[in-house]
Design a protein around this motif. Structure first.
Motif, short mmCIF file in Angstrom:
data_model
loop_
_atom_site.label_atom_id
_atom_site.label_comp_id
_atom_site.label_asym_id
_atom_site.label_seq_id
_atom_site.Cartn_x
_atom_site.Cartn_y
_atom_site.Cartn_z
N GLY A 1 4.05 -13.48 19.84
CA GLY A 1 4.19 -13.95 21.22
C GLY A 1 3.97 -12.84 22.23
O GLY A 1 3.33 -13.05 23.27
N LEU A 2 4.45 -11.63 21.92
CA LEU A 2 4.23 -10.50 22.82
C LEU A 2 2.75 -10.11 22.84
O LEU A 2 2.22 -9.71 23.89
CB LEU A 2 5.09 -9.32 22.37
CG LEU A 2 6.60 -9.47 22.61
CD1 LEU A 2 7.36 -8.32 21.96
CD2 LEU A 2 6.91 -9.53 24.10
N ARG A 3 2.07 -10.19 21.71
CA ARG A 3 0.64 -9.87 21.68
C ARG A 3 -0.16 -10.84 22.55
O ARG A 3 -1.05 -10.44 23.31
CB ARG A 3 0.11 -9.94 20.24
CG ARG A 3 0.76 -8.99 19.27
CD ARG A 3 0.47 -7.56 19.58
NE ARG A 3 1.03 -6.68 18.57
CZ ARG A 3 1.11 -5.36 18.70
NH1 ARG A 3 0.68 -4.78 19.79
NH2 ARG A 3 1.64 -4.63 17.73
N CYS B 1 -3.18 -8.63 30.59
CA CYS B 1 -4.23 -7.62 30.79
C CYS B 1 -5.53 -8.25 31.27
O CYS B 1 -6.22 -7.72 32.14
CB CYS B 1 -4.46 -6.85 29.49
SG CYS B 1 -3.10 -5.77 29.01
N LEU B 2 -5.86 -9.42 30.71
CA LEU B 2 -7.08 -10.12 31.13
C LEU B 2 -7.00 -10.51 32.60
O LEU B 2 -7.96 -10.30 33.37
CB LEU B 2 -7.28 -11.36 30.26
CG LEU B 2 -8.46 -12.26 30.61
CD1 LEU B 2 -9.78 -11.51 30.45
CD2 LEU B 2 -8.45 -13.52 29.74
N VAL C 1 -8.00 0.71 31.44
CA VAL C 1 -6.84 0.66 30.55
C VAL C 1 -6.47 -0.78 30.21
O VAL C 1 -6.17 -1.11 29.05
CB VAL C 1 -5.65 1.40 31.17
CG1 VAL C 1 -4.39 1.20 30.34
CG2 VAL C 1 -5.96 2.89 31.29
N ASN C 2 -6.50 -1.66 31.20
CA ASN C 2 -6.18 -3.06 30.92
C ASN C 2 -7.23 -3.71 30.02
O ASN C 2 -6.90 -4.56 29.19
CB ASN C 2 -6.06 -3.83 32.23
CG ASN C 2 -4.68 -3.72 32.85
OD1 ASN C 2 -3.76 -4.45 32.50
ND2 ASN C 2 -4.54 -2.80 33.79
N PHE D 1 -6.33 -5.24 26.46
CA PHE D 1 -6.70 -6.62 26.15
C PHE D 1 -7.45 -6.70 24.82
O PHE D 1 -7.17 -7.57 23.98
CB PHE D 1 -7.57 -7.20 27.27
CG PHE D 1 -8.26 -8.48 26.88
CD1 PHE D 1 -7.56 -9.67 26.80
CD2 PHE D 1 -9.63 -8.48 26.60
CE1 PHE D 1 -8.21 -10.84 26.44
CE2 PHE D 1 -10.27 -9.64 26.25
CZ PHE D 1 -9.56 -10.84 26.16
N GLY D 2 -8.41 -5.79 24.61
CA GLY D 2 -9.14 -5.80 23.35
C GLY D 2 -8.24 -5.53 22.16
O GLY D 2 -8.37 -6.17 21.10
#
Length: 240
Positions: free
Chosen positions: A87-89, A96-97, A128-129, A133-134
């Motif tokens: 869930g955190l991922r 981030c997206l 960084v975001n 995200f990746g």
């Protein structure tokens, strides 16, 4: 000639009766009652993890003792931790997206038009975001890959080192990039006031801070998994 009368045998000495030895299961439950839940969980993980212990039946006795105390089995706790990590991922990937998408779209037209690309602080925030995200998207893909194919992309124990290292690095990068961009915004607004460009940048920075929280919590779970595995390996080596 009459034979002499035999004297009656002496009465047996009053010896205290020896109490029967308690059953093994009762003894195990009594010993388990004196242990804390953490010590009992470690004992169950060590005893139940070995093939010789399973063959001897000790793992079954320890399971009964653990269930008798009402503690939650480690398998259920591990499943809950894995769900929280997933869930955190997902949250980190979405945050981030949205953050770098809002910053990329932060362009104003006209003679006083401005763009995020003119400022290194905003470019750093976008970079960084995008990396975070990746990384989060890769974790989601790896989880789906494991559920479908029952195979790990990164095998143990490398995955523990990879998750702990990357989570901590990205958490530090996110908080640093967000703080620098927020300082740039505060300096601009203190001199020239607020406008549409600054408002969108503030939204992107705020979402980036939320992404940092998600990555930081993921780092805590990665550290928990890493050190629990290390303690488990150490315990097995001590019992050899």
């Amino acid at each position: 000639m009459s034979s002499p009368e035999r004297s009656p045998p002496p009465p047996p000495h009053n010896t205290p009766e020896r109490p029967e030895s308690p059953e093994p299961a009762v003894t195990a439950l009594a010993m388990a009652g004196q242990l804390s839940q953490d010590e009992l969980a470690d004992m169950v993980s060590v005893v139940d993890g070995g093939e010789d212990a399973r063959a001897a039946g000790y793992g079954r006795v320890s399971r009964k003792a653990e269930n008798g105390l009402g503690s939650v089995p480690w398998s259920l706790r591990r499943r809950a931790v894995m769900r929280a990590a997933l869930g955190l991922r997902v949250s980190a990937a979405l945050l981030c997206l949205v953050s770098f998408s809002v910053m990329i779209a932060d362009n104003t037209e006209g003679w006083a038009g401005d763009s995020f690309g003119r400022y290194s602080e905003y470019r750093c925030l976008v970079s960084v975001n995008a990396i975070a995200f990746g990384y989060s998207a890769f974790h989601i893909y790896a989880k789906v890959h494991h559920v479908i194919l029952k195979k790990y992309i990164i095998r143990s124990p490398i995955n523990y080192y990879f998750d702990l290292t990357m989570d901590q690095i990205l958490a530090y990068l996110l908080i640093a990039a967000s703080s620098v961009a927020a300082s740039r915004n505060d300096l601009w607004m203190s001199r020239f006031g607020s406008d549409e460009f600054m408002d969108m940048a503030n939204v992107s920075i705020a979402i980036s801070f939320l992404a940092f929280v998600a990555i930081a919590l993921s780092a805590l779970i990665s550290a928990h998994n890493f050190f629990r595995r290390s303690s488990g390996v150490t315990s097995q080596m001590e019992h050899l």
